[in-house]
Design a protein around this motif. Structure first.
Motif, PDB file in Angstrom:
ATOM      1  N   MET A  45       8.072  31.071   7.879  1.00  0.00           N
ATOM      2  CA  MET A  45       7.227  31.519   6.493  1.00  0.00           C
ATOM      3  C   MET A  45       6.860  30.163   6.118  1.00  0.00           C
ATOM      4  SD  MET A  45       8.380  34.089   3.402  1.00  0.00           S
ATOM      5  CE  MET A  45       7.494  35.294   3.383  1.00  0.00           C
ATOM      6  N   PRO A  46       5.590  30.104   5.719  1.00  0.00           N
ATOM      7  CA  PRO A  46       5.085  28.898   5.106  1.00  0.00           C
ATOM      8  C   PRO A  46       5.629  28.679   3.737  1.00  0.00           C
ATOM      9  CG  PRO A  46       3.167  30.138   5.950  1.00  0.00           C
ATOM     10  CD  PRO A  46       4.402  31.022   6.141  1.00  0.00           C
ATOM     11  N   LEU A  47       5.788  27.404   3.377  1.00  0.00           N
ATOM     12  CA  LEU A  47       6.230  27.112   2.045  1.00  0.00           C
ATOM     13  C   LEU A  47       5.493  27.512   1.025  1.00  0.00           C
ATOM     14  CD1 LEU A  47       7.399  23.322   2.470  1.00  0.00           C
ATOM     15  CD2 LEU A  47       8.905  25.254   2.247  1.00  0.00           C
ATOM     16  N   ASP A  48       4.053  27.518   0.972  1.00  0.00           N
ATOM     17  CA  ASP A  48       3.333  28.245  -0.147  1.00  0.00           C
ATOM     18  C   ASP A  48       3.336  29.689  -0.087  1.00  0.00           C
ATOM     19  OD1 ASP A  48       2.013  28.570   2.363  1.00  0.00           O
ATOM     20  OD2 ASP A  48      -0.102  28.116   1.307  1.00  0.00           O
ATOM     21  N   GLU A  49       4.002  30.356   0.741  1.00  0.00           N
ATOM     22  CA  GLU A  49       4.225  31.735   0.453  1.00  0.00           C
ATOM     23  C   GLU A  49       5.417  32.309   0.426  1.00  0.00           C
ATOM     24  OE1 GLU A  49       2.029  34.030   3.749  1.00  0.00           O
ATOM     25  OE2 GLU A  49       0.486  32.326   3.974  1.00  0.00           O
ATOM     26  N   ARG A  50       6.343  31.355   0.121  1.00  0.00           N
ATOM     27  CA  ARG A  50       7.802  31.699  -0.064  1.00  0.00           C
ATOM     28  C   ARG A  50       7.973  32.295  -1.444  1.00  0.00           C
ATOM     29  NH1 ARG A  50      11.667  27.745   3.344  1.00  0.00           N
ATOM     30  NH2 ARG A  50      10.563  28.039   5.233  1.00  0.00           N
ATOM     31  N   VAL A  51       7.278  32.137  -2.432  1.00  0.00           N
ATOM     32  CA  VAL A  51       7.765  32.756  -3.776  1.00  0.00           C
ATOM     33  C   VAL A  51       6.453  34.158  -3.809  1.00  0.00           C
ATOM     34  CG1 VAL A  51       7.382  32.638  -6.215  1.00  0.00           C
ATOM     35  CG2 VAL A  51       8.242  30.749  -4.970  1.00  0.00           C
ATOM     36  N   GLN A  52       7.093  35.193  -4.001  1.00  0.00           N
ATOM     37  CA  GLN A  52       6.142  36.818  -3.768  1.00  0.00           C
ATOM     38  C   GLN A  52       6.766  37.274  -5.162  1.00  0.00           C
ATOM     39  OE1 GLN A  52       3.873  37.525  -1.386  1.00  0.00           O
ATOM     40  NE2 GLN A  52       4.220  35.607  -0.387  1.00  0.00           N
ATOM     41  N   PHE A  53       5.844  38.341  -5.414  1.00  0.00           N
ATOM     42  CA  PHE A  53       6.017  39.285  -6.355  1.00  0.00           C
ATOM     43  C   PHE A  53       6.820  40.447  -5.717  1.00  0.00           C
ATOM     44  CE2 PHE A  53       5.297  43.096  -8.770  1.00  0.00           C
ATOM     45  CZ  PHE A  53       5.877  42.700  -9.991  1.00  0.00           C
ATOM     46  N   ALA A  54       8.135  40.977  -6.445  1.00  0.00           N
ATOM     47  CA  ALA A  54       8.726  42.180  -5.934  1.00  0.00           C
ATOM     48  C   ALA A  54       8.848  43.119  -7.134  1.00  0.00           C
ATOM     49  CB  ALA A  54      10.022  41.716  -5.128  1.00  0.00           C
ATOM     50  N   THR A  55       8.651  44.380  -6.834  1.00  0.00           N
ATOM     51  CA  THR A  55       8.656  45.410  -7.865  1.00  0.00           C
ATOM     52  C   THR A  55      10.001  45.720  -7.987  1.00  0.00           C
ATOM     53  OG1 THR A  55       8.350  47.251  -6.317  1.00  0.00           O
ATOM     54  CG2 THR A  55       6.372  46.148  -7.261  1.00  0.00           C
ATOM     55  N   SER A  56      10.994  45.612  -7.226  1.00  0.00           N
ATOM     56  CA  SER A  56      12.482  45.900  -7.332  1.00  0.00           C
ATOM     57  C   SER A  56      13.351  45.038  -6.617  1.00  0.00           C
ATOM     58  CB  SER A  56      12.567  47.269  -6.543  1.00  0.00           C
ATOM     59  OG  SER A  56      13.797  47.862  -6.493  1.00  0.00           O
ATOM     60  N   LEU A  57      14.492  44.728  -7.192  1.00  0.00           N
ATOM     61  CA  LEU A  57      15.571  44.049  -6.588  1.00  0.00           C
ATOM     62  C   LEU A  57      16.479  44.852  -5.546  1.00  0.00           C
ATOM     63  CD1 LEU A  57      16.692  41.544  -9.387  1.00  0.00           C
ATOM     64  CD2 LEU A  57      14.875  41.310  -7.600  1.00  0.00           C
ATOM     65  N   THR A  58      16.215  46.243  -5.526  1.00  0.00           N
ATOM     66  CA  THR A  58      17.255  46.988  -4.753  1.00  0.00           C
ATOM     67  C   THR A  58      16.249  47.581  -3.419  1.00  0.00           C
ATOM     68  OG1 THR A  58      16.503  48.955  -6.178  1.00  0.00           O
ATOM     69  CG2 THR A  58      18.337  47.793  -6.763  1.00  0.00           C
ATOM     70  N   GLU A  59      15.211  47.446  -3.344  1.00  0.00           N
ATOM     71  CA  GLU A  59      14.558  47.689  -2.040  1.00  0.00           C
ATOM     72  C   GLU A  59      14.575  46.469  -1.209  1.00  0.00           C
ATOM     73  OE1 GLU A  59      11.132  50.095  -2.755  1.00  0.00           O
ATOM     74  OE2 GLU A  59      11.968  50.902  -4.574  1.00  0.00           O
ATOM     75  N   LYS A  60      14.261  46.850   0.043  1.00  0.00           N
ATOM     76  CA  LYS A  60      13.852  46.035   1.076  1.00  0.00           C
ATOM     77  C   LYS A  60      12.572  45.470   0.917  1.00  0.00           C
ATOM     78  CE  LYS A  60      17.044  47.370   4.954  1.00  0.00           C
ATOM     79  NZ  LYS A  60      17.107  47.937   6.014  1.00  0.00           N
ATOM     80  N   ILE A  61      12.353  44.321   1.150  1.00  0.00           N
ATOM     81  CA  ILE A  61      10.740  43.534   1.187  1.00  0.00           C
ATOM     82  C   ILE A  61      10.637  43.490   2.542  1.00  0.00           C
ATOM     83  CG2 ILE A  61       9.561  41.458   0.727  1.00  0.00           C
ATOM     84  CD1 ILE A  61      10.616  43.144  -2.010  1.00  0.00           C
ATOM     85  N   LYS A  62       9.224  44.079   2.922  1.00  0.00           N
ATOM     86  CA  LYS A  62       8.813  43.817   4.313  1.00  0.00           C
ATOM     87  C   LYS A  62       7.629  42.929   4.456  1.00  0.00           C
ATOM     88  CE  LYS A  62       6.695  47.445   6.226  1.00  0.00           C
ATOM     89  NZ  LYS A  62       6.735  48.503   7.161  1.00  0.00           N
ATOM     90  N   TYR A  63       7.737  41.745   5.015  1.00  0.00           N
ATOM     91  CA  TYR A  63       6.311  40.764   5.026  1.00  0.00           C
ATOM     92  C   TYR A  63       5.842  40.704   6.487  1.00  0.00           C
ATOM     93  CZ  TYR A  63       4.215  36.048   4.294  1.00  0.00           C
ATOM     94  OH  TYR A  63       3.422  35.237   4.248  1.00  0.00           O
ATOM     95  N   GLN A  64       4.618  40.838   6.396  1.00  0.00           N
ATOM     96  CA  GLN A  64       3.945  40.592   7.595  1.00  0.00           C
ATOM     97  C   GLN A  64       3.833  39.356   7.938  1.00  0.00           C
ATOM     98  OE1 GLN A  64       0.459  43.136   8.402  1.00  0.00           O
ATOM     99  NE2 GLN A  64      -0.296  41.909  10.135  1.00  0.00           N
ATOM    100  N   PHE A  65       4.101  39.029   9.145  1.00  0.00           N
ATOM    101  CA  PHE A  65       4.117  37.533   9.561  1.00  0.00           C
ATOM    102  C   PHE A  65       3.885  37.265  11.044  1.00  0.00           C
ATOM    103  CE2 PHE A  65       6.014  33.361  10.709  1.00  0.00           C
ATOM    104  CZ  PHE A  65       5.158  32.550   9.907  1.00  0.00           C
ATOM    105  N   GLY A  66       2.671  36.830  11.501  1.00  0.00           N
ATOM    106  CA  GLY A  66       2.474  36.692  12.841  1.00  0.00           C
ATOM    107  C   GLY A  66       2.157  37.905  13.421  1.00  0.00           C
TER     108      GLY A  66
END
Length: 55
Positions: free
Chosen positions: A1-22
Motif C-alpha cells: 500500500m503506498p505511503l500516501d494512502e495509508r491514512v484512510q477515513f473509517a466509519t467504524s472501528l468494529t467493522e472490517k475495512i476492505k481496500y481495493q489494491f491492484g
C-alpha cells in the motif's frame, strides 16, 4: 500500500475495512492499537487477508 494512502477515513472501528489494491482487496481490522500521526492519535488497522476481485 503506498505511503500516501495509508491514512484512510473509517466509519467504524468494529467493522472490517476492505481496500481495493491492484487486482484484489486487502482486508484490515482494528485490534485496539493506536499510533500518533502528525500529532493526532489514530486507530491502527492490521492486515488480515487478501481476496481476488470477482469478475
Amino acid at each position: 500500500m503506498p505511503l500516501d494512502e495509508r491514512v484512510q477515513f473509517a466509519t467504524s472501528l468494529t467493522e472490517k475495512i476492505k481496500y481495493q489494491f491492484g487486482s484484489g482487496h486487502e482486508h484490515f481490522v482494528h485490534q485496539g492499537d493506536y499510533a500518533t500521526v502528525d500529532g493526532e492519535e489514530l486507530p491502527v488497522f492490521r492486515w488480515t487477508a487478501r481476496t481476488a476481485i470477482a469478475e
